[in-house]
Structure formats: C-alpha cells, structure tokens
Design a protein around this motif. Structure first.
Motif, mmCIF file in Angstrom:
data_model
loop_
_atom_site.group_PDB
_atom_site.id
_atom_site.type_symbol
_atom_site.label_atom_id
_atom_site.label_comp_id
_atom_site.label_asym_id
_atom_site.label_seq_id
_atom_site.Cartn_x
_atom_site.Cartn_y
_atom_site.Cartn_z
ATOM 1 N N ALA A 77 0.824 -1.204 0.000
ATOM 2 C CA ALA A 77 0.000 0.000 0.000
ATOM 3 C C ALA A 77 0.861 1.258 0.000
ATOM 4 O O ALA A 77 1.839 1.347 0.734
ATOM 5 C CB ALA A 77 -0.930 0.006 1.206
ATOM 6 N N VAL A 78 0.498 2.213 -0.860
ATOM 7 C CA VAL A 78 1.136 3.526 -0.862
ATOM 8 C C VAL A 78 0.139 4.587 -0.405
ATOM 9 O O VAL A 78 0.519 5.724 -0.161
ATOM 10 C CB VAL A 78 1.723 3.890 -2.247
ATOM 11 N N VAL A 79 -1.141 4.186 -0.304
ATOM 12 C CA VAL A 79 -2.191 5.081 0.167
ATOM 13 C C VAL A 79 -2.918 4.388 1.316
ATOM 14 O O VAL A 79 -3.342 3.245 1.187
ATOM 15 C CB VAL A 79 -3.198 5.412 -0.960
ATOM 16 N N GLU A 80 -3.025 5.085 2.436
ATOM 17 C CA GLU A 80 -3.736 4.561 3.603
ATOM 18 C C GLU A 80 -5.160 5.121 3.634
ATOM 19 O O GLU A 80 -5.428 6.196 3.086
ATOM 20 C CB GLU A 80 -3.011 4.957 4.893
ATOM 21 N N ARG A 81 -6.054 4.414 4.292
ATOM 22 C CA ARG A 81 -7.427 4.881 4.437
ATOM 23 C C ARG A 81 -7.440 6.226 5.183
ATOM 24 O O ARG A 81 -6.687 6.426 6.125
ATOM 25 C CB ARG A 81 -8.242 3.847 5.217
ATOM 26 N N ASN A 82 -8.278 7.141 4.742
ATOM 27 C CA ASN A 82 -8.443 8.487 5.292
ATOM 28 C C ASN A 82 -7.279 9.425 5.002
ATOM 29 O O ASN A 82 -7.277 10.558 5.467
ATOM 30 C CB ASN A 82 -8.735 8.470 6.798
ATOM 31 N N GLN A 83 -6.301 8.985 4.262
ATOM 32 C CA GLN A 83 -5.173 9.845 3.899
ATOM 33 C C GLN A 83 -5.626 10.864 2.843
ATOM 34 O O GLN A 83 -6.416 10.548 1.951
ATOM 35 C CB GLN A 83 -4.040 8.987 3.331
ATOM 36 N N ILE A 84 -5.139 12.088 2.957
ATOM 37 C CA ILE A 84 -5.398 13.107 1.942
ATOM 38 C C ILE A 84 -4.402 12.884 0.809
ATOM 39 O O ILE A 84 -3.189 12.839 1.034
ATOM 40 C CB ILE A 84 -5.249 14.531 2.516
ATOM 41 N N VAL A 85 -4.920 12.713 -0.415
ATOM 42 C CA VAL A 85 -4.076 12.408 -1.572
ATOM 43 C C VAL A 85 -4.367 13.393 -2.700
ATOM 44 O O VAL A 85 -5.469 13.930 -2.799
ATOM 45 C CB VAL A 85 -4.322 10.962 -2.074
ATOM 46 N N PRO A 86 -3.380 13.640 -3.568
ATOM 47 C CA PRO A 86 -3.652 14.449 -4.755
ATOM 48 C C PRO A 86 -4.565 13.668 -5.712
ATOM 49 O O PRO A 86 -4.336 12.484 -5.968
ATOM 50 C CB PRO A 86 -2.279 14.657 -5.385
ATOM 51 N N LEU A 87 -5.593 14.310 -6.203
ATOM 52 C CA LEU A 87 -6.519 13.708 -7.167
ATOM 53 C C LEU A 87 -6.318 14.425 -8.494
ATOM 54 O O LEU A 87 -6.394 15.653 -8.565
ATOM 55 C CB LEU A 87 -7.962 13.871 -6.685
ATOM 56 N N VAL A 88 -6.040 13.663 -9.532
ATOM 57 C CA VAL A 88 -5.723 14.231 -10.838
ATOM 58 C C VAL A 88 -6.704 13.690 -11.867
ATOM 59 O O VAL A 88 -6.862 12.475 -12.011
ATOM 60 C CB VAL A 88 -4.273 13.869 -11.263
ATOM 61 N N TYR A 89 -7.385 14.611 -12.570
ATOM 62 C CA TYR A 89 -8.221 14.261 -13.720
ATOM 63 C C TYR A 89 -7.421 14.622 -14.951
ATOM 64 O O TYR A 89 -6.930 15.749 -15.075
ATOM 65 C CB TYR A 89 -9.546 15.022 -13.701
ATOM 66 N N ASP A 90 -7.273 13.672 -15.865
ATOM 67 C CA ASP A 90 -6.433 13.917 -17.031
ATOM 68 C C ASP A 90 -7.144 13.450 -18.291
ATOM 69 O O ASP A 90 -7.573 12.304 -18.386
ATOM 70 C CB ASP A 90 -5.106 13.178 -16.867
ATOM 71 N N SER A 91 -7.303 14.354 -19.241
ATOM 72 C CA SER A 91 -7.802 14.014 -20.569
ATOM 73 C C SER A 91 -6.857 14.659 -21.579
ATOM 74 O O SER A 91 -5.879 15.304 -21.205
ATOM 75 C CB SER A 91 -9.243 14.506 -20.754
ATOM 76 N N THR A 92 -7.182 14.545 -22.840
ATOM 77 C CA THR A 92 -6.270 15.074 -23.860
ATOM 78 C C THR A 92 -6.174 16.594 -23.826
ATOM 79 O O THR A 92 -5.129 17.159 -24.135
ATOM 80 C CB THR A 92 -6.713 14.629 -25.265
ATOM 81 N N ILE A 93 -7.248 17.284 -23.421
ATOM 82 C CA ILE A 93 -7.232 18.741 -23.476
ATOM 83 C C ILE A 93 -7.357 19.418 -22.114
ATOM 84 O O ILE A 93 -7.280 20.635 -22.022
ATOM 85 C CB ILE A 93 -8.357 19.258 -24.392
ATOM 86 N N LEU A 94 -7.537 18.622 -21.058
ATOM 87 C CA LEU A 94 -7.782 19.229 -19.751
ATOM 88 C C LEU A 94 -7.102 18.420 -18.655
ATOM 89 O O LEU A 94 -7.124 17.195 -18.664
ATOM 90 C CB LEU A 94 -9.298 19.265 -19.490
ATOM 91 N N ARG A 95 -6.504 19.123 -17.709
ATOM 92 C CA ARG A 95 -5.899 18.473 -16.534
ATOM 93 C C ARG A 95 -6.319 19.278 -15.306
ATOM 94 O O ARG A 95 -6.078 20.479 -15.216
ATOM 95 C CB ARG A 95 -4.385 18.426 -16.657
ATOM 96 N N ILE A 96 -6.954 18.583 -14.351
ATOM 97 C CA ILE A 96 -7.406 19.220 -13.120
ATOM 98 C C ILE A 96 -6.765 18.484 -11.951
ATOM 99 O O ILE A 96 -6.784 17.260 -11.894
ATOM 100 C CB ILE A 96 -8.945 19.147 -12.983
#
Length: 139
Positions: A77-96
């Motif tokens: 595991a590299v992510v634990e439950r309740n841990q705050i993690v970066p969330l990345v949405y990635d498509s060809t024209i948009l990255r959030i």
C-alpha cells in the motif's frame, strides 16, 4: 460394478503441483519475504513462483502451513485509508488537480474510491506510484 463408481472419483481429483505455503503466520499488511515461504506439493492454488510473492503485502491473515492464494496478496500500500491524496483528472485537453480523501488502502496500480474534497463526490481512480490518484477522461 463397483469400478463404475470409482472412475468419476479418479477424474475429479485436483491437479497436484508445487504450491507456496506460509512458513509462519503472516498478519494482514505484512510484506512477504523469502523466509516466510515454503514450497510444497499439493493442489494447484495458482501461486508457485516465490518471485511473484516476495515483496508483496498480505491482504488477509495467512496462517502457518496454509497455501497462499492470489487474493491473499497484493502490491504494498502507498495510500492509507483516510489519507489526503492528490486527485488528478487527465484528458487530452484538460488536466485538473485537487485533493481527495482515500476511502480504502491501496497499492500502486490498484483502483481506489476517494472522496473529492472540493465537490464532496466519491470518484474511482487508479493509484500512481507517487501516491496520487489518477482519474482518466475520454481520450
């Protein structure tokens, strides 16, 4: 006449092969080492190569002498439950990029549900080796 009943029993015998068994009781979330494994003859459980298991993490408790099954282990595991993690949405024209709270433990490459802290909506994404969660858009 008795031999007729014996034939289906012989045909239904499980395949025998080498299988990996636990040398000691391995608690959940334990990283498996070579000293934790023994190779024995027995029914084919799917795990017979120590290279597939060493370095993996147990998902459940595996008792000494019991065979290891594919569902018993996974990437560490590299992510634990309740841990705050970066969330990345990635498509060809948009990255959030935003933050999310992990709703479970997961290793790199595994799917995980997280709660987007901006919108309060749960989303599913794949854990990256750096601990971020990637949600891919239409490409």
């Amino acid at each position: 006449m008795r031999w007729v009943w014996l034939i289906p029993l012989l045909a239904a015998a499980p395949a025998q092969a080498d299988m990996l068994v636990a040398a000691r009781t391995l608690r959940a979330q334990t990283i498996v080492t070579g000293a934790d494994l023994i190779l024995r003859d027995g029914p084919d459980t799917g795990l017979s190569d120590p290279a597939q298991v060493i370095g993996q993490e147990t998902r459940v408790t595996v008792y000494a002498g019991r065979p290891l099954r594919p569902g018993d282990i996974g990437p560490p595991a590299v992510v634990e439950r309740n841990q705050i993690v970066p969330l990345v949405y990635d498509s060809t024209i948009l990255r959030i990029e935003t933050e999310a709270r992990a709703l479970a433990r997961a290793g790199a490459g595994e799917l995980i549900r997280v709660l987007n802290l901006s919108s309060r909506n749960p989303v599913t994404g794949r854990v990256q080796p750096d601990g971020s969660v990637l949600v891919e858009g239409m490409k």
